[in-house]
Design a protein around this motif. Structure first.
Motif, PDB file in Angstrom:
ATOM      1  N   GLY A 194      57.594  90.970  16.981  1.00 19.90           N
ATOM      2  CA  GLY A 194      57.756  92.325  17.214  1.00 19.90           C
ATOM      3  C   GLY A 194      57.289  92.614  17.917  1.00 19.90           C
ATOM      4  N   LEU A 195      55.657  92.438  17.776  1.00 18.61           N
ATOM      5  CA  LEU A 195      54.609  92.296  19.015  1.00 18.61           C
ATOM      6  C   LEU A 195      55.089  92.112  20.560  1.00 18.61           C
ATOM      7  CD1 LEU A 195      52.079  91.530  16.211  1.00 18.61           C
ATOM      8  CD2 LEU A 195      52.701  94.043  15.968  1.00 18.61           C
ATOM      9  N   GLN A 196      54.374  92.704  21.316  1.00 23.35           N
ATOM     10  CA  GLN A 196      54.101  92.262  22.260  1.00 23.35           C
ATOM     11  C   GLN A 196      53.037  92.330  22.965  1.00 23.35           C
ATOM     12  OE1 GLN A 196      54.660  96.883  22.180  1.00 23.35           O
ATOM     13  NE2 GLN A 196      55.798  96.205  24.287  1.00 23.35           N
ATOM     14  N   ALA A 197      52.784  91.705  24.347  1.00 15.98           N
ATOM     15  CA  ALA A 197      51.671  90.446  24.772  1.00 15.98           C
ATOM     16  C   ALA A 197      51.064  91.331  26.534  1.00 15.98           C
ATOM     17  CB  ALA A 197      52.325  89.128  24.972  1.00 15.98           C
ATOM     18  N   TYR A 198      49.776  90.711  27.074  1.00 12.67           N
ATOM     19  CA  TYR A 198      49.426  90.365  28.362  1.00 12.67           C
ATOM     20  C   TYR A 198      48.934  89.372  28.483  1.00 12.67           C
ATOM     21  CZ  TYR A 198      48.316  95.814  27.081  1.00 12.67           C
ATOM     22  OH  TYR A 198      48.791  97.641  27.104  1.00 12.67           O
ATOM     23  N   ILE A 199      49.337  89.399  29.722  1.00 10.96           N
ATOM     24  CA  ILE A 199      49.187  88.170  30.481  1.00 10.96           C
ATOM     25  C   ILE A 199      48.160  88.499  31.380  1.00 10.96           C
ATOM     26  CG2 ILE A 199      49.449  85.551  30.964  1.00 10.96           C
ATOM     27  CD1 ILE A 199      51.893  85.765  29.443  1.00 10.96           C
ATOM     28  N   VAL A 200      47.048  88.930  31.514  1.00  9.31           N
ATOM     29  CA  VAL A 200      46.060  88.964  32.884  1.00  9.31           C
ATOM     30  C   VAL A 200      45.733  87.743  34.147  1.00  9.31           C
ATOM     31  CG1 VAL A 200      44.098  90.311  33.735  1.00  9.31           C
ATOM     32  CG2 VAL A 200      44.876  90.587  31.353  1.00  9.31           C
ATOM     33  N   TYR A 201      45.486  88.457  35.343  1.00 11.54           N
ATOM     34  CA  TYR A 201      45.773  87.251  36.035  1.00 11.54           C
ATOM     35  C   TYR A 201      44.140  88.007  37.598  1.00 11.54           C
ATOM     36  CZ  TYR A 201      50.152  84.879  34.925  1.00 11.54           C
ATOM     37  OH  TYR A 201      50.912  84.250  33.455  1.00 11.54           O
ATOM     38  N   PRO A 202      43.837  86.955  38.585  1.00 11.67           N
ATOM     39  CA  PRO A 202      42.964  87.815  38.849  1.00 11.67           C
ATOM     40  C   PRO A 202      43.456  87.997  40.264  1.00 11.67           C
ATOM     41  CG  PRO A 202      42.690  85.023  38.750  1.00 11.67           C
ATOM     42  CD  PRO A 202      43.891  85.354  37.652  1.00 11.67           C
ATOM     43  N   LEU A 203      44.856  87.324  40.424  1.00 14.74           N
ATOM     44  CA  LEU A 203      45.259  87.636  42.170  1.00 14.74           C
ATOM     45  C   LEU A 203      46.786  88.569  41.810  1.00 14.74           C
ATOM     46  CD1 LEU A 203      44.623  85.013  43.664  1.00 14.74           C
ATOM     47  CD2 LEU A 203      43.373  87.142  43.747  1.00 14.74           C
ATOM     48  N   VAL A 204      46.921  89.049  42.996  1.00 15.89           N
ATOM     49  CA  VAL A 204      48.288  89.734  42.788  1.00 15.89           C
ATOM     50  C   VAL A 204      49.264  87.820  43.400  1.00 15.89           C
ATOM     51  CG1 VAL A 204      49.930  90.713  43.853  1.00 15.89           C
ATOM     52  CG2 VAL A 204      47.641  91.898  43.466  1.00 15.89           C
TER      53      VAL A 204
ATOM     54  N   SER B  19      50.173  90.560  34.641  1.00 13.88           N
ATOM     55  CA  SER B  19      49.202  91.989  35.237  1.00 13.88           C
ATOM     56  C   SER B  19      47.994  91.806  35.183  1.00 13.88           C
ATOM     57  CB  SER B  19      49.037  93.536  34.036  1.00 13.88           C
ATOM     58  OG  SER B  19      47.831  94.454  34.651  1.00 13.88           O
ATOM     59  N   THR B  20      47.936  92.303  36.514  1.00 14.67           N
ATOM     60  CA  THR B  20      46.607  91.907  37.168  1.00 14.67           C
ATOM     61  C   THR B  20      45.435  93.223  36.587  1.00 14.67           C
ATOM     62  OG1 THR B  20      46.919  93.751  39.104  1.00 14.67           O
ATOM     63  CG2 THR B  20      46.732  91.987  39.679  1.00 14.67           C
ATOM     64  N   THR B  21      44.035  93.572  37.015  1.00 17.99           N
ATOM     65  CA  THR B  21      43.395  94.184  36.190  1.00 17.99           C
ATOM     66  C   THR B  21      43.773  96.173  35.822  1.00 17.99           C
ATOM     67  OG1 THR B  21      41.836  93.556  38.122  1.00 17.99           O
ATOM     68  CG2 THR B  21      40.999  92.427  36.214  1.00 17.99           C
ATOM     69  N   VAL B  22      44.798  96.167  36.631  1.00 18.71           N
ATOM     70  CA  VAL B  22      45.331  97.261  37.012  1.00 18.71           C
ATOM     71  C   VAL B  22      45.285  97.996  35.241  1.00 18.71           C
ATOM     72  CG1 VAL B  22      46.498  97.592  39.139  1.00 18.71           C
ATOM     73  CG2 VAL B  22      47.187  96.765  36.767  1.00 18.71           C
ATOM     74  N   ILE B  23      45.417  97.161  34.397  1.00 19.36           N
ATOM     75  CA  ILE B  23      45.426  97.412  32.473  1.00 19.36           C
ATOM     76  C   ILE B  23      44.250  97.863  32.186  1.00 19.36           C
ATOM     77  CG2 ILE B  23      48.028  96.886  32.493  1.00 19.36           C
ATOM     78  CD1 ILE B  23      45.900  94.736  30.960  1.00 19.36           C
TER      79      ILE B  23
END
Length: 202
Positions: free
Chosen positions: A61-71, A128-132
């Motif tokens: 029931g938890l959440q995750a981020y996956i961050v990428y360097p490009l759009v 997401s990208t680094t906007v977060i």
């Protein structure tokens, strides 16, 4: 009359606080109820291990981020892009999860709608990208995976990692190391694994 605050381990801001002839206060403790984020380096070839850890958190029931360097992927680049990964992961690895996409080229209203859905628990995995990087507070987000982690600077990695561990649940940050990672890049990632202390990182 003026209060100057910094939470980012950038050498310039550290130097300003040390040499700017200011009265200095240091907050070197985490807020009450927070736990330090466990940071692990994972080689590109073992990325499935990171996906398994994310799926495990989502099932709880938890959440995750996956961050990428490009759009979007560029012909000249071997970096993974958020849009391409979104198409692949929502139909593959995370087909039974609610997957969201967030990047800087989206309109403000679109970005706000995605973040509101994530905060409300309507998105399990946010690509997401680094906007977060700043001003994001989602206590249920307990795991972050950063693709091509060696391509980010130390202050950016520290800021990104700060998006998890905002609640009382144990949180993890998974740094995915590319096969062609340089010695300098490896040293940065190792620093992130060794400490959560922004002063040491700076």
């Amino acid at each position: 009359h003026i209060l100057v605050m910094t939470a980012t381990p950038i050498p310039r801001t550290l130097a300003m606080t040390v040499f700017g002839d200011l009265a200095l206060s240091v907050i070197d403790q985490m807020p009450p109820g927070r736990t330090p984020v466990k940071t692990t380096m994972i080689s590109e070839g073992h990325k499935s291990r990171a996906f398994d850890l994310i799926r495990k958190q989502v099932k709880l029931g938890l959440q995750a981020y996956i961050v990428y360097p490009l759009v979007e992927e560029s012909e000249k680049s071997d970096l993974l892009a958020a849009c391409d990964a979104y198409a692949a992961l929502q139909n593959g690895t995370f087909r039974d999860c609610r997957v969201g996409l967030l990047h800087g080229q989206m309109k403000t209203e679109e970005k706000e709608a995605v973040m509101a859905a994530f905060k409300a628990g309507k998105i399990d995995v946010l690509l997401s990208t680094t906007v977060i990087e700043v001003r994001v507070e989602v206590p249920k987000a307990t795991i972050m995976m950063i693709e091509h982690a060696e391509r980010f600077g130390l202050s950016q990695l520290h800021q990104l990692r700060g998006r998890v561990g905002r609640g009382s649940d144990i949180s993890e940050c998974l740094l995915i190391k590319s096969n062609n990672c340089s010695e300098d890049g490896l040293r940065r990632l190792q620093t992130m694994c060794d400490t959560n202390d922004g002063f040491k990182i700076a």
